[in-house]
Write a protein that holds these residues in place. Structure first.
Motif, PDB file in Angstrom:
ATOM      1  N   SER A 207      -3.080  10.472   0.133  1.00  0.00           N
ATOM      2  CA  SER A 207      -1.922  10.889   0.914  1.00  0.00           C
ATOM      3  C   SER A 207      -2.091  10.290   2.301  1.00  0.00           C
ATOM      4  N   VAL A 208      -0.979  10.191   3.015  1.00  0.00           N
ATOM      5  CA  VAL A 208      -1.023   9.667   4.380  1.00  0.00           C
ATOM      6  C   VAL A 208      -0.192  10.583   5.276  1.00  0.00           C
ATOM      7  N   GLU A 209      -0.782  10.982   6.397  1.00  0.00           N
ATOM      8  CA  GLU A 209      -0.049  11.766   7.384  1.00  0.00           C
ATOM      9  C   GLU A 209       0.584  10.809   8.376  1.00  0.00           C
ATOM     10  N   VAL A 210       1.923  10.852   8.434  1.00  0.00           N
ATOM     11  CA  VAL A 210       2.689  10.000   9.335  1.00  0.00           C
ATOM     12  C   VAL A 210       3.553  10.904  10.201  1.00  0.00           C
ATOM     13  N   ARG A 211       3.399  10.808  11.494  1.00  0.00           N
ATOM     14  CA  ARG A 211       4.200  11.591  12.432  1.00  0.00           C
ATOM     15  C   ARG A 211       4.189  13.081  12.082  1.00  0.00           C
ATOM     16  N   SER A 212       2.990  13.576  11.808  1.00  0.00           N
ATOM     17  CA  SER A 212       2.712  14.997  11.531  1.00  0.00           C
ATOM     18  C   SER A 212       3.249  15.511  10.200  1.00  0.00           C
ATOM     19  N   LYS A 213       3.640  14.624   9.295  1.00  0.00           N
ATOM     20  CA  LYS A 213       4.079  15.031   7.960  1.00  0.00           C
ATOM     21  C   LYS A 213       3.256  14.269   6.933  1.00  0.00           C
ATOM     22  N   VAL A 214       2.949  14.936   5.819  1.00  0.00           N
ATOM     23  CA  VAL A 214       2.094  14.332   4.788  1.00  0.00           C
ATOM     24  C   VAL A 214       2.959  13.771   3.659  1.00  0.00           C
ATOM     25  N   PHE A 215       2.647  12.532   3.262  1.00  0.00           N
ATOM     26  CA  PHE A 215       3.366  11.822   2.206  1.00  0.00           C
ATOM     27  C   PHE A 215       2.360  11.302   1.187  1.00  0.00           C
ATOM     28  N   GLY A 216       2.785  11.184  -0.061  1.00  0.00           N
ATOM     29  CA  GLY A 216       1.932  10.633  -1.102  1.00  0.00           C
ATOM     30  C   GLY A 216       2.105   9.127  -1.193  1.00  0.00           C
ATOM     31  N   VAL A 217       1.020   8.422  -1.466  1.00  0.00           N
ATOM     32  CA  VAL A 217       1.070   6.975  -1.665  1.00  0.00           C
ATOM     33  C   VAL A 217       1.677   6.709  -3.040  1.00  0.00           C
ATOM     34  N   VAL A 218       2.615   5.776  -3.109  1.00  0.00           N
ATOM     35  CA  VAL A 218       3.270   5.416  -4.356  1.00  0.00           C
ATOM     36  C   VAL A 218       2.470   4.302  -5.026  1.00  0.00           C
ATOM     37  N   GLY A 219       2.000   4.568  -6.244  1.00  0.00           N
ATOM     38  CA  GLY A 219       1.315   3.544  -7.033  1.00  0.00           C
ATOM     39  C   GLY A 219      -0.053   3.162  -6.503  1.00  0.00           C
ATOM     40  N   ASP A 220      -0.395   1.900  -6.704  1.00  0.00           N
ATOM     41  CA  ASP A 220      -1.690   1.341  -6.316  1.00  0.00           C
ATOM     42  C   ASP A 220      -1.438   0.121  -5.439  1.00  0.00           C
ATOM     43  N   PRO A 221      -1.308   0.309  -4.123  1.00  0.00           N
ATOM     44  CA  PRO A 221      -0.971  -0.816  -3.240  1.00  0.00           C
ATOM     45  C   PRO A 221      -2.008  -1.934  -3.302  1.00  0.00           C
ATOM     46  N   MET A 222      -1.517  -3.144  -3.293  1.00  0.00           N
ATOM     47  CA  MET A 222      -2.373  -4.328  -3.351  1.00  0.00           C
ATOM     48  C   MET A 222      -2.209  -5.146  -2.070  1.00  0.00           C
ATOM     49  N   ARG A 223      -3.260  -5.855  -1.723  1.00  0.00           N
ATOM     50  CA  ARG A 223      -3.241  -6.690  -0.520  1.00  0.00           C
ATOM     51  C   ARG A 223      -2.624  -8.052  -0.836  1.00  0.00           C
ATOM     52  N   THR A 224      -1.919  -8.605   0.154  1.00  0.00           N
ATOM     53  CA  THR A 224      -1.410  -9.966   0.063  1.00  0.00           C
ATOM     54  C   THR A 224      -2.546 -10.897   0.487  1.00  0.00           C
ATOM     55  N   ALA A 225      -2.613 -12.063  -0.101  1.00  0.00           N
ATOM     56  CA  ALA A 225      -3.663 -13.026   0.248  1.00  0.00           C
ATOM     57  C   ALA A 225      -3.620 -13.329   1.736  1.00  0.00           C
ATOM     58  N   ASP A 226      -4.780 -13.403   2.370  1.00  0.00           N
ATOM     59  CA  ASP A 226      -4.851 -13.677   3.808  1.00  0.00           C
ATOM     60  C   ASP A 226      -4.125 -14.964   4.186  1.00  0.00           C
ATOM     61  N   ALA A 227      -4.204 -15.980   3.329  1.00  0.00           N
ATOM     62  CA  ALA A 227      -3.553 -17.256   3.623  1.00  0.00           C
ATOM     63  C   ALA A 227      -2.031 -17.116   3.666  1.00  0.00           C
ATOM     64  N   ALA A 228      -1.499 -16.108   2.990  1.00  0.00           N
ATOM     65  CA  ALA A 228      -0.047 -15.909   2.947  1.00  0.00           C
ATOM     66  C   ALA A 228       0.447 -14.958   4.029  1.00  0.00           C
ATOM     67  N   THR A 229      -0.467 -14.393   4.801  1.00  0.00           N
ATOM     68  CA  THR A 229      -0.084 -13.453   5.857  1.00  0.00           C
ATOM     69  C   THR A 229      -0.701 -13.892   7.181  1.00  0.00           C
ATOM     70  N   PRO A 230       0.061 -14.588   7.996  1.00  0.00           N
ATOM     71  CA  PRO A 230      -0.501 -15.082   9.258  1.00  0.00           C
ATOM     72  C   PRO A 230      -0.761 -13.982  10.280  1.00  0.00           C
ATOM     73  N   GLY A 231      -0.111 -12.857  10.170  1.00  0.00           N
ATOM     74  CA  GLY A 231      -0.296 -11.758  11.127  1.00  0.00           C
ATOM     75  C   GLY A 231      -1.477 -10.884  10.746  1.00  0.00           C
ATOM     76  N   PRO A 232      -1.674  -9.782  11.467  1.00  0.00           N
ATOM     77  CA  PRO A 232      -2.825  -8.912  11.226  1.00  0.00           C
ATOM     78  C   PRO A 232      -2.651  -7.890  10.099  1.00  0.00           C
ATOM     79  N   TRP A 233      -1.476  -7.813   9.452  1.00  0.00           N
ATOM     80  CA  TRP A 233      -1.249  -6.805   8.408  1.00  0.00           C
ATOM     81  C   TRP A 233      -1.017  -7.494   7.065  1.00  0.00           C
ATOM     82  N   ASN A 234      -1.719  -7.040   6.034  1.00  0.00           N
ATOM     83  CA  ASN A 234      -1.573  -7.709   4.739  1.00  0.00           C
ATOM     84  C   ASN A 234      -1.379  -6.761   3.558  1.00  0.00           C
ATOM     85  N   MET A 235      -1.100  -5.484   3.815  1.00  0.00           N
ATOM     86  CA  MET A 235      -0.886  -4.562   2.698  1.00  0.00           C
ATOM     87  C   MET A 235       0.274  -3.622   3.047  1.00  0.00           C
TER      88      MET A 235
END
Length: 112
Positions: free
Chosen positions: A75-103
C-alpha cells in the motif's frame, strides 16, 4: 541537480507476518518507507472492460530509479490517505528513461 518536475514524499507500507514460537502466523506488522515520487492524477476514463472489478485509479506515482523495492501487494500513503498498489509494477529500462523516474505505479482505493 534541480528538477523542474515537483516530487513529494509518499510512504510505502509493507505488511509482514508475525510468527509465534512454532512458526505459525499470529498477525502482521506494517513497516513504512518514505520515498520521493512524482504524484499524478489517475486516469479520467470511465470504468470499462479494462477495469472489470470497478477499481478506480486514484493516482499514478512515478518512482525514482534509485528505488529498488518490489511493490506487489503493498500500500502507499499519498497525501494522508492509503491506497493499494495495482498489480505488479515493473521498471522501464534506464536507457528508455532519460529522467530520474523509471517506474509508473498505479494506486487505487475502493470506497464503499
Amino acid at each position: 541537480m534541480v528538477s523542474l518536475i515537483p516530487d513529494e514524499e509518499v510512504f510505502v507500507i509493507r505488511e509482514s507476518a508475525r510468527l509465534d514460537d512454532l512458526g505459525e502466523p499470529v498477525g502482521s506488522e506494517a513497516s513504512r518507507e518514505a520515498v520521493r515520487c512524482v504524484v499524478c492524477p489517475g486516469s479520467t476514463s470511465d470504468l470499462g472492460a479494462e477495469r472489470p472489478n470497478g477499481v478506480r485509479i486514484a493516482y499514478t506515482l512515478h518512482f525514482p530509479k534509485t528505488y529498488k523495492g518490489d511493490l506487489r501487494g503493498c500500500s502507499v500513503e499519498v497525501r494522508s490517505k492509503v491506497f493499494g498498489v495495482v498489480g505488479d509494477p515493473m521498471r522501464t529500462a534506464d536507457a528508455a528513461t532519460p529522467g530520474p523516474w523509471n517506474m509508473a505505479v498505479e494506486v487505487a482505493r475502493a470506497d464503499g
